[in-house]
Motif scaffolding. Structure first.
Motif, PDB file in Angstrom:
ATOM      1  N   HIS A 181       0.816  -1.203   0.000  1.00  0.00           N
ATOM      2  CA  HIS A 181       0.000   0.000   0.000  1.00  0.00           C
ATOM      3  C   HIS A 181       0.858   1.265   0.000  1.00  0.00           C
ATOM      4  N   ALA A 182       2.015   1.220   0.660  1.00  0.00           N
ATOM      5  CA  ALA A 182       2.908   2.383   0.653  1.00  0.00           C
ATOM      6  C   ALA A 182       3.365   2.698  -0.765  1.00  0.00           C
ATOM      7  N   GLU A 183       3.522   1.662  -1.586  1.00  0.00           N
ATOM      8  CA  GLU A 183       3.974   1.862  -2.963  1.00  0.00           C
ATOM      9  C   GLU A 183       2.824   2.244  -3.885  1.00  0.00           C
ATOM     10  N   HIS A 184       1.673   1.577  -3.740  1.00  0.00           N
ATOM     11  CA  HIS A 184       0.596   1.723  -4.711  1.00  0.00           C
ATOM     12  C   HIS A 184      -0.478   2.727  -4.313  1.00  0.00           C
ATOM     13  N   VAL A 185      -0.719   2.916  -3.042  1.00  0.00           N
ATOM     14  CA  VAL A 185      -1.707   3.915  -2.594  1.00  0.00           C
ATOM     15  C   VAL A 185      -1.113   4.715  -1.435  1.00  0.00           C
ATOM     16  N   PRO A 186      -0.061   5.506  -1.730  1.00  0.00           N
ATOM     17  CA  PRO A 186       0.669   6.192  -0.660  1.00  0.00           C
ATOM     18  C   PRO A 186      -0.167   7.222   0.091  1.00  0.00           C
ATOM     19  N   HIS A 187      -1.289   7.648  -0.469  1.00  0.00           N
ATOM     20  CA  HIS A 187      -2.098   8.678   0.194  1.00  0.00           C
ATOM     21  C   HIS A 187      -3.214   8.084   1.040  1.00  0.00           C
ATOM     22  N   ARG A 188      -3.270   6.754   1.147  1.00  0.00           N
ATOM     23  CA  ARG A 188      -4.278   6.151   2.008  1.00  0.00           C
ATOM     24  C   ARG A 188      -3.981   6.519   3.461  1.00  0.00           C
ATOM     25  N   GLY A 189      -4.989   6.999   4.169  1.00  0.00           N
ATOM     26  CA  GLY A 189      -4.808   7.399   5.558  1.00  0.00           C
ATOM     27  C   GLY A 189      -4.201   8.779   5.731  1.00  0.00           C
ATOM     28  N   ALA A 190      -4.071   9.533   4.626  1.00  0.00           N
ATOM     29  CA  ALA A 190      -3.445  10.858   4.701  1.00  0.00           C
ATOM     30  C   ALA A 190      -4.369  11.873   5.374  1.00  0.00           C
ATOM     31  N   ASP A 191      -3.758  12.941   5.882  1.00  0.00           N
ATOM     32  CA  ASP A 191      -4.499  14.089   6.367  1.00  0.00           C
ATOM     33  C   ASP A 191      -4.733  15.009   5.171  1.00  0.00           C
ATOM     34  N   TRP A 192      -5.975  15.077   4.712  1.00  0.00           N
ATOM     35  CA  TRP A 192      -6.260  15.849   3.509  1.00  0.00           C
ATOM     36  C   TRP A 192      -6.382  17.345   3.777  1.00  0.00           C
ATOM     37  N   GLY A 193      -6.409  17.743   5.035  1.00  0.00           N
ATOM     38  CA  GLY A 193      -6.533  19.158   5.353  1.00  0.00           C
ATOM     39  C   GLY A 193      -5.446  20.019   4.724  1.00  0.00           C
ATOM     40  N   PRO A 194      -4.146  19.721   4.976  1.00  0.00           N
ATOM     41  CA  PRO A 194      -3.093  20.528   4.369  1.00  0.00           C
ATOM     42  C   PRO A 194      -3.087  20.488   2.845  1.00  0.00           C
ATOM     43  N   VAL A 203     -10.687  24.760   4.589  1.00  0.00           N
ATOM     44  CA  VAL A 203     -11.403  23.676   5.252  1.00  0.00           C
ATOM     45  C   VAL A 203     -12.314  24.278   6.313  1.00  0.00           C
ATOM     46  N   GLU A 204     -13.615  24.183   6.096  1.00  0.00           N
ATOM     47  CA  GLU A 204     -14.573  24.775   7.024  1.00  0.00           C
ATOM     48  C   GLU A 204     -14.773  23.909   8.262  1.00  0.00           C
ATOM     49  N   ARG A 269     -14.932  -2.568  12.676  1.00  0.00           N
ATOM     50  CA  ARG A 269     -14.269  -1.502  13.437  1.00  0.00           C
ATOM     51  C   ARG A 269     -13.351  -0.727  12.507  1.00  0.00           C
ATOM     52  N   THR A 270     -13.607   0.551  12.386  1.00  0.00           N
ATOM     53  CA  THR A 270     -12.756   1.410  11.586  1.00  0.00           C
ATOM     54  C   THR A 270     -13.062   2.855  11.950  1.00  0.00           C
ATOM     55  N   LYS A 271     -12.446   3.774  11.262  1.00  0.00           N
ATOM     56  CA  LYS A 271     -12.737   5.198  11.427  1.00  0.00           C
ATOM     57  C   LYS A 271     -12.964   5.807  10.049  1.00  0.00           C
ATOM     58  N   ARG A 272     -13.849   6.764  10.007  1.00  0.00           N
ATOM     59  CA  ARG A 272     -14.127   7.512   8.789  1.00  0.00           C
ATOM     60  C   ARG A 272     -13.908   8.982   9.087  1.00  0.00           C
ATOM     61  N   THR A 273     -13.142   9.654   8.249  1.00  0.00           N
ATOM     62  CA  THR A 273     -12.916  11.087   8.423  1.00  0.00           C
ATOM     63  C   THR A 273     -13.454  11.824   7.207  1.00  0.00           C
ATOM     64  N   VAL A 274     -14.113  12.947   7.454  1.00  0.00           N
ATOM     65  CA  VAL A 274     -14.644  13.767   6.377  1.00  0.00           C
ATOM     66  C   VAL A 274     -14.146  15.192   6.542  1.00  0.00           C
ATOM     67  N   TRP A 275     -13.687  15.762   5.438  1.00  0.00           N
ATOM     68  CA  TRP A 275     -13.277  17.169   5.384  1.00  0.00           C
ATOM     69  C   TRP A 275     -14.268  17.908   4.488  1.00  0.00           C
ATOM     70  N   ALA A 276     -14.762  19.049   4.946  1.00  0.00           N
ATOM     71  CA  ALA A 276     -15.673  19.882   4.170  1.00  0.00           C
ATOM     72  C   ALA A 276     -14.962  21.197   3.860  1.00  0.00           C
TER      73      ALA A 276
END
Length: 289
Positions: A181-194, A203-204, A269-276
């Motif tokens: 996953h680090a090679e193929h989907v490096p942005h998985r789990g990223a903080d999309w705010g910055p 980001v509201e 069991r997981t977490k979901r994050t949403v940025w608006a």
């Protein structure tokens, strides 16, 4: 879990569609809670769903906003065909337009000027997420909202002490996929705010939702666990010990008395994050820059 990048083989599309459908069924209440939370200044009439998959987000949005029309975008013709069939079955085909497109290209198709752009579990699949974010910024109508929803990787299903002969197997299987996953989907789990800020958004609000659904609530959780662990096995197998691989295969053996479908202690069991986010009034690069 929707995705936008290149999975065009019919068998892979079919298997992925099944996981998307189970994800949609199991997490439907959480998706509805996110659509209800969105900090909108007006009810959207035109919505774009980026990486729509088989339509979990699109249908949740159509239900939440009964006057809205959705443009559903995905690279998979198979997923879009399923979405169209389901739109007809639900009687909302007149409110859905599908667009097959690879969003990793520089030139996006005409997606109109939406009031809301929704991207659920799709942005981390982008080869060039910064470029995609800039394209979304240019796409949005003035005052429009961009909602980025991401899961914290594959959910966990087994208790820590399971299975009894190899406690902790699930975590080791996930760890065995980290390099892939680090090679193929490096942005998985990223903080999309910055990244949103750098692309010219403000980001509201953002929130993280903890998902903890007991398996006793429906047999779909067993099928979801089976499908997810089967996909993980395909990546993790070379890095697992023979003992762990044998234990995982026993869980995935539907004829075994120890099959995961026979367990009564499953949960999601997981977490979901949403940025608006909205377009910033100052700065931000234009499309194609």
């Amino acid at each position: 879990m929707t995705r936008t990048h290149r999975h065009t083989q019919p068998d892979r599309d079919e298997g992925h569609a099944e996981i998307l459908d189970l994800d949609a069924e199991v997490l439907a209440e959480h998706t509805a809670s996110i659509t209800a939370w969105l900090p909108l200044t007006r009810e959207p009439r035109q919505i774009v769903d980026l990486g729509c998959g088989t339509g979990a987000g699109a249908f949740a949005l159509l239900e939440r906003f009964p006057e809205a029309h959705v443009t559903a975008v995905d690279t998979s013709a198979g997923h879009l065909q399923l979405l169209r069939e389901r739109a007809c079955a639900r009687g909302v085909e007149g409110r859905v337009r599908t667009v097959q497109a690879d969003l990793d290209t520089d030139h996006w198709p005409d997606l109109g000027s939406p009031d809301l752009v929704w991207a659920s579990a799709s942005m981390h699949h982008m080869a060039n997420p910064d470029g995609a974010l800039r394209n979304v910024r240019e796409l949005l109508a003035p005052g429009g909202l961009f909602a980025v929803v991401e899961l914290a990787g594959f959910p966990r299903f087994l208790p820590a002490h399971a299975p009894e002969n190899r406690p902790g197997l699930e975590e080791r299987a996930h760890a065995a996929t980290d390099g892939f996953h680090a090679e193929h989907v490096p942005h998985r789990g990223a903080d999309w705010g910055p990244m949103l800020t750098a692309a010219g958004f403000t980001v509201e609000d953002h929130r993280t939702i903890t998902v903890d659904i007991e398996g006793g609530r429906g047999e779909a959780i067993g099928r979801y666990a089976y499908g997810s662990l089967r996909r993980i096995r395909g990546v993790a197998a070379p890095a697992l010990s023979p003992e762990d691989l044998a234990a995982l295969d026993e869980l995935l053996d539907l004829g075994s008395p120890n099959s995961i479908l026979r367990r009564e202690d499953l949960a999601v069991r997981t977490k979901r994050t949403v940025w608006a986010a909205r377009r910033s009034h100052a700065g931000g690069a234009g499309r194609g820059s």
